[in-house]
Design a protein around this motif. Structure first.
Motif, mmCIF file in Angstrom:
data_model
loop_
_atom_site.group_PDB
_atom_site.id
_atom_site.type_symbol
_atom_site.label_atom_id
_atom_site.label_comp_id
_atom_site.label_asym_id
_atom_site.label_seq_id
_atom_site.Cartn_x
_atom_site.Cartn_y
_atom_site.Cartn_z
ATOM 1 N N THR A 74 0.815 -1.209 0.000
ATOM 2 C CA THR A 74 0.000 0.000 0.000
ATOM 3 C C THR A 74 0.849 1.260 0.000
ATOM 4 N N ALA A 75 1.793 1.336 0.922
ATOM 5 C CA ALA A 75 2.619 2.540 1.043
ATOM 6 C C ALA A 75 3.407 2.803 -0.234
ATOM 7 N N THR A 76 4.014 1.767 -0.781
ATOM 8 C CA THR A 76 4.824 1.965 -1.983
ATOM 9 C C THR A 76 3.963 2.340 -3.176
ATOM 10 N N ALA A 77 2.798 1.714 -3.302
ATOM 11 C CA ALA A 77 1.889 2.083 -4.396
ATOM 12 C C ALA A 77 1.474 3.542 -4.271
ATOM 13 N N ASN A 78 1.178 3.997 -3.063
ATOM 14 C CA ASN A 78 0.787 5.390 -2.843
ATOM 15 C C ASN A 78 1.932 6.353 -3.153
ATOM 16 N N VAL A 79 3.138 5.992 -2.742
ATOM 17 C CA VAL A 79 4.296 6.850 -3.000
ATOM 18 C C VAL A 79 4.542 6.962 -4.507
ATOM 19 N N VAL A 80 4.539 5.836 -5.204
ATOM 20 C CA VAL A 80 4.797 5.846 -6.646
ATOM 21 C C VAL A 80 3.725 6.640 -7.387
ATOM 22 N N ALA A 81 2.466 6.472 -7.010
ATOM 23 C CA ALA A 81 1.387 7.232 -7.649
ATOM 24 C C ALA A 81 1.553 8.734 -7.411
ATOM 25 N N ALA A 82 1.902 9.110 -6.191
ATOM 26 C CA ALA A 82 2.099 10.525 -5.877
ATOM 27 C C ALA A 82 3.322 11.084 -6.607
ATOM 28 N N GLU A 83 4.360 10.277 -6.738
ATOM 29 C CA GLU A 83 5.548 10.708 -7.484
ATOM 30 C C GLU A 83 5.178 11.022 -8.933
ATOM 31 N N LYS A 84 4.413 10.139 -9.543
ATOM 32 C CA LYS A 84 4.008 10.361 -10.933
ATOM 33 C C LYS A 84 3.199 11.643 -11.060
ATOM 34 N N GLU A 85 2.250 11.840 -10.145
ATOM 35 C CA GLU A 85 1.407 13.036 -10.190
ATOM 36 C C GLU A 85 2.215 14.310 -9.948
ATOM 37 N N ALA A 86 3.216 14.235 -9.066
ATOM 38 C CA ALA A 86 4.031 15.405 -8.732
ATOM 39 C C ALA A 86 5.175 15.626 -9.720
ATOM 40 N N GLY A 87 5.399 14.661 -10.620
ATOM 41 C CA GLY A 87 6.472 14.799 -11.602
ATOM 42 C C GLY A 87 7.859 14.545 -11.051
ATOM 43 N N VAL A 88 7.961 13.706 -10.033
ATOM 44 C CA VAL A 88 9.261 13.366 -9.446
ATOM 45 C C VAL A 88 10.049 12.533 -10.457
ATOM 46 N N GLY A 89 11.316 12.871 -10.639
ATOM 47 C CA GLY A 89 12.126 12.214 -11.655
ATOM 48 C C GLY A 89 12.757 10.900 -11.252
ATOM 49 N N HIS A 90 13.071 10.716 -9.985
ATOM 50 C CA HIS A 90 13.791 9.511 -9.562
ATOM 51 C C HIS A 90 13.234 8.985 -8.242
ATOM 52 N N HIS A 91 13.284 7.665 -8.100
ATOM 53 C CA HIS A 91 12.870 6.997 -6.861
ATOM 54 C C HIS A 91 13.989 6.045 -6.466
ATOM 55 N N VAL A 92 14.426 6.145 -5.230
ATOM 56 C CA VAL A 92 15.444 5.242 -4.695
ATOM 57 C C VAL A 92 14.826 4.549 -3.490
ATOM 58 N N ALA A 93 14.862 3.226 -3.492
ATOM 59 C CA ALA A 93 14.335 2.452 -2.357
ATOM 60 C C ALA A 93 15.487 1.748 -1.666
ATOM 61 N N LEU A 94 15.525 1.869 -0.366
ATOM 62 C CA LEU A 94 16.537 1.176 0.423
ATOM 63 C C LEU A 94 16.007 -0.199 0.788
ATOM 64 N N SER A 95 16.826 -1.204 0.608
ATOM 65 C CA SER A 95 16.439 -2.561 0.951
ATOM 66 C C SER A 95 17.551 -3.185 1.780
ATOM 67 N N ILE A 96 17.494 -4.477 1.975
ATOM 68 C CA ILE A 96 18.431 -5.180 2.842
ATOM 69 C C ILE A 96 19.158 -6.250 2.050
ATOM 70 N N VAL A 97 20.491 -6.269 2.126
ATOM 71 C CA VAL A 97 21.262 -7.313 1.463
ATOM 72 C C VAL A 97 20.798 -8.666 1.977
ATOM 73 N N GLY A 98 20.515 -9.573 1.060
ATOM 74 C CA GLY A 98 20.114 -10.926 1.423
ATOM 75 C C GLY A 98 18.623 -11.101 1.637
ATOM 76 N N ALA A 99 17.848 -10.016 1.519
ATOM 77 C CA ALA A 99 16.401 -10.121 1.736
ATOM 78 C C ALA A 99 15.772 -11.127 0.782
ATOM 79 N N ASP A 100 16.294 -11.207 -0.418
ATOM 80 C CA ASP A 100 15.743 -12.122 -1.411
ATOM 81 C C ASP A 100 16.049 -13.581 -1.108
#
Length: 140
Positions: A74-100
């Motif tokens: 939910t949070a990520t979908a909302n952030v990405v949708a708002a980024e598109k509407e606001a015209g944000v050029g880049h998105h960087v997500a922090l994750s954890i090594v080995g999470a996969d």
């Protein structure tokens, strides 16, 4: 450069905002305590207005399998949708090594695990060629 840090008042986010400001960027913390709720979307679009980059370092409020997956979806979908509407050029997500590789843990599946459960990473970079997922490990 205007950089909005989702989770910018948390452990990592607070340090990131300070570092970015020290380097001359207009870095802004976005979190529930600053009036931004990524789950409901409240304050999100307003916070992203004029941003060049969004860095998502938010942490889920629960580590239980269902709630953590729902939070990141939910949070990520909302952030990405708002980024598109606001015209944000880049998105960087922090994750954890080995999470996969830790797919037996719900938090890791939601954060960056294998297959269809990669909720945060998949949504963050879907249809956006200039975005990135950074996987980090704790320094010793």
């Amino acid at each position: 450069m205007r950089i909005v840090v989702i989770g910018g008042t948390g452990l990592i986010g607070r340090k990131l905002v300070e570092l970015l400001q020290e380097r001359g960027h207009d870095a802004v913390a976005a979190s529930p305590s600053t009036g931004v709720d990524t789950v409901t979307g409240q304050g999100l679009l307003e916070a992203l207005q004029g941003a060049d980059v969004v860095v998502d370092v938010a942490n889920a409020p629960s580590f239980e399998d269902g709630p953590v997956m729902e939070f990141f979806r939910t949070a990520t979908a909302n952030v990405v949708a708002a980024e598109k509407e606001a015209g944000v050029g880049h998105h960087v997500a922090l994750s954890i090594v080995g999470a996969d590789r830790m797919t037996d843990i719900g938090y890791m599946r939601a954060e960056g695990g294998a297959g269809a459960d990669r909720a945060r990473e998949r949504r963050a970079v879907h249809d956006r060629a200039r975005d990135a997922v950074l996987r980090v490990r704790r320094s010793r």
